[in-house]
Scaffold this motif. Structure first.
Motif, PDB file in Angstrom:
ATOM      1  N   ILE A   1       0.850  -1.197   0.000  1.00  0.00           N
ATOM      2  CA  ILE A   1       0.000   0.000   0.000  1.00  0.00           C
ATOM      3  C   ILE A   1       0.885   1.245   0.000  1.00  0.00           C
ATOM      4  O   ILE A   1       1.175   1.816   1.045  1.00  0.00           O
ATOM      5  N   GLU A   2       1.301   1.649  -1.183  1.00  0.00           N
ATOM      6  CA  GLU A   2       2.096   2.871  -1.294  1.00  0.00           C
ATOM      7  C   GLU A   2       1.194   4.103  -1.251  1.00  0.00           C
ATOM      8  O   GLU A   2       1.520   5.088  -0.613  1.00  0.00           O
ATOM      9  N   ASP A   3       0.057   4.041  -1.956  1.00  0.00           N
ATOM     10  CA  ASP A   3      -0.907   5.139  -1.964  1.00  0.00           C
ATOM     11  C   ASP A   3      -2.280   4.586  -1.591  1.00  0.00           C
ATOM     12  O   ASP A   3      -2.926   3.925  -2.407  1.00  0.00           O
ATOM     13  N   PRO A   4      -2.742   4.828  -0.367  1.00  0.00           N
ATOM     14  CA  PRO A   4      -4.037   4.305   0.077  1.00  0.00           C
ATOM     15  C   PRO A   4      -5.198   4.714  -0.818  1.00  0.00           C
ATOM     16  O   PRO A   4      -6.218   4.025  -0.860  1.00  0.00           O
ATOM     17  N   ASN A   5      -5.058   5.802  -1.549  1.00  0.00           N
ATOM     18  CA  ASN A   5      -6.126   6.248  -2.440  1.00  0.00           C
ATOM     19  C   ASN A   5      -6.332   5.312  -3.629  1.00  0.00           C
ATOM     20  O   ASN A   5      -7.332   5.450  -4.342  1.00  0.00           O
ATOM     21  N   ASP A   6      -5.422   4.383  -3.849  1.00  0.00           N
ATOM     22  CA  ASP A   6      -5.548   3.420  -4.943  1.00  0.00           C
ATOM     23  C   ASP A   6      -6.476   2.256  -4.579  1.00  0.00           C
ATOM     24  O   ASP A   6      -6.822   1.452  -5.441  1.00  0.00           O
ATOM     25  N   PHE A   7      -6.866   2.145  -3.307  1.00  0.00           N
ATOM     26  CA  PHE A   7      -7.624   1.002  -2.807  1.00  0.00           C
ATOM     27  C   PHE A   7      -8.925   1.449  -2.159  1.00  0.00           C
ATOM     28  O   PHE A   7      -9.038   2.590  -1.710  1.00  0.00           O
ATOM     29  N   ASP A   8      -9.897   0.501  -2.082  1.00  0.00           N
ATOM     30  CA  ASP A   8     -11.183   0.881  -1.486  1.00  0.00           C
ATOM     31  C   ASP A   8     -11.826  -0.185  -0.610  1.00  0.00           C
ATOM     32  O   ASP A   8     -12.896   0.034  -0.064  1.00  0.00           O
ATOM     33  N   ALA A   9     -11.205  -1.341  -0.461  1.00  0.00           N
ATOM     34  CA  ALA A   9     -11.806  -2.401   0.347  1.00  0.00           C
ATOM     35  C   ALA A   9     -10.760  -3.455   0.698  1.00  0.00           C
ATOM     36  O   ALA A   9      -9.663  -3.474   0.134  1.00  0.00           O
ATOM     37  N   ILE A  10     -11.151  -4.335   1.610  1.00  0.00           N
ATOM     38  CA  ILE A  10     -10.294  -5.430   2.073  1.00  0.00           C
ATOM     39  C   ILE A  10     -11.063  -6.723   1.889  1.00  0.00           C
ATOM     40  O   ILE A  10     -12.265  -6.792   2.143  1.00  0.00           O
ATOM     41  N   GLU A  11     -10.373  -7.763   1.456  1.00  0.00           N
ATOM     42  CA  GLU A  11     -10.989  -9.079   1.285  1.00  0.00           C
ATOM     43  C   GLU A  11     -10.160 -10.125   2.016  1.00  0.00           C
ATOM     44  O   GLU A  11      -8.936 -10.031   2.069  1.00  0.00           O
ATOM     45  N   ILE A  12     -10.848 -11.110   2.578  1.00  0.00           N
ATOM     46  CA  ILE A  12     -10.187 -12.270   3.177  1.00  0.00           C
ATOM     47  C   ILE A  12     -10.662 -13.496   2.401  1.00  0.00           C
ATOM     48  O   ILE A  12     -11.865 -13.684   2.216  1.00  0.00           O
ATOM     49  N   HIS A  13      -9.706 -14.309   1.961  1.00  0.00           N
ATOM     50  CA  HIS A  13     -10.045 -15.527   1.229  1.00  0.00           C
ATOM     51  C   HIS A  13      -9.270 -16.705   1.783  1.00  0.00           C
ATOM     52  O   HIS A  13      -8.104 -16.567   2.174  1.00  0.00           O
ATOM     53  N   GLY A  14      -9.917 -17.857   1.790  1.00  0.00           N
ATOM     54  CA  GLY A  14      -9.212 -19.091   2.051  1.00  0.00           C
ATOM     55  C   GLY A  14      -8.382 -19.425   0.824  1.00  0.00           C
ATOM     56  O   GLY A  14      -8.789 -19.164  -0.305  1.00  0.00           O
TER      57      GLY A  14
END
Length: 102
Positions: free
Chosen positions: A26-39
Motif C-alpha cells: 500500500i504505497e498510496d491508500p487512495n488506490d484502494f477501497d476495500a479489504i478481502e479475506i479468502h481461504g
C-alpha cells in the motif's frame, strides 16, 4: 529476506504462517477501497489458488481491493482469526470495508 517456494511450502505445512506485508504493497491508500479475506489452497512450489466454498483452505490471505479492479495480497495467515485481526487493523487504519469469502 525473500522466501523461496520451499520456505513458503514449509511454513504452510507447519501451519505457522503469519506474515503481513501491507506496508510494502500500500504505497498510496487512495488506490484502494476495500479489504478481502479468502481461504487459499497451496498447490505446491509456491503456487496457490483461492478456495471455493466446498474446499478446505490451507491458509487465509488478506487482500486489498484496487479501485481500478483486481486485488493485491497483503498478508498470509495460518488461522482465520489472524487474517481477521489483520483485516480489522487495516480497516481501522484506512476506513475500508471488509468482505470474507470462506
Amino acid at each position: 529476506v525473500m522466501l523461496t517456494a520451499d520456505d513458503f511450502d514449509k511454513e504452510v505445512k507447519e501451519k505457522r504462517l503469519n506474515r503481513r506485508y501491507w506496508r510494502e504493497v500500500i504505497e498510496d491508500p487512495n488506490d484502494f477501497d476495500a479489504i478481502e479475506i479468502h481461504g487459499v489452497r497451496d498447490l505446491g512450489g509456491g503456487v496457490c489458488e483461492i478456495t471455493h466454498e466446498d474446499d478446505t483452505p490451507d491458509f487465509f490471505s488478506v487482500y486489498v481491493h484496487m479501485k481500478e479492479g483486481g486485488v493485491q495480497c497483503v498478508g498470509d495467515h495460518s488461522q482465520l482469526s489472524e487474517a481477521k485481526e489483520h483485516a480489522n487493523m487495516l480497516s481501522r487504519l484506512y476506513g475500508w470495508p471488509i468482505t470474507y469469502s470462506p
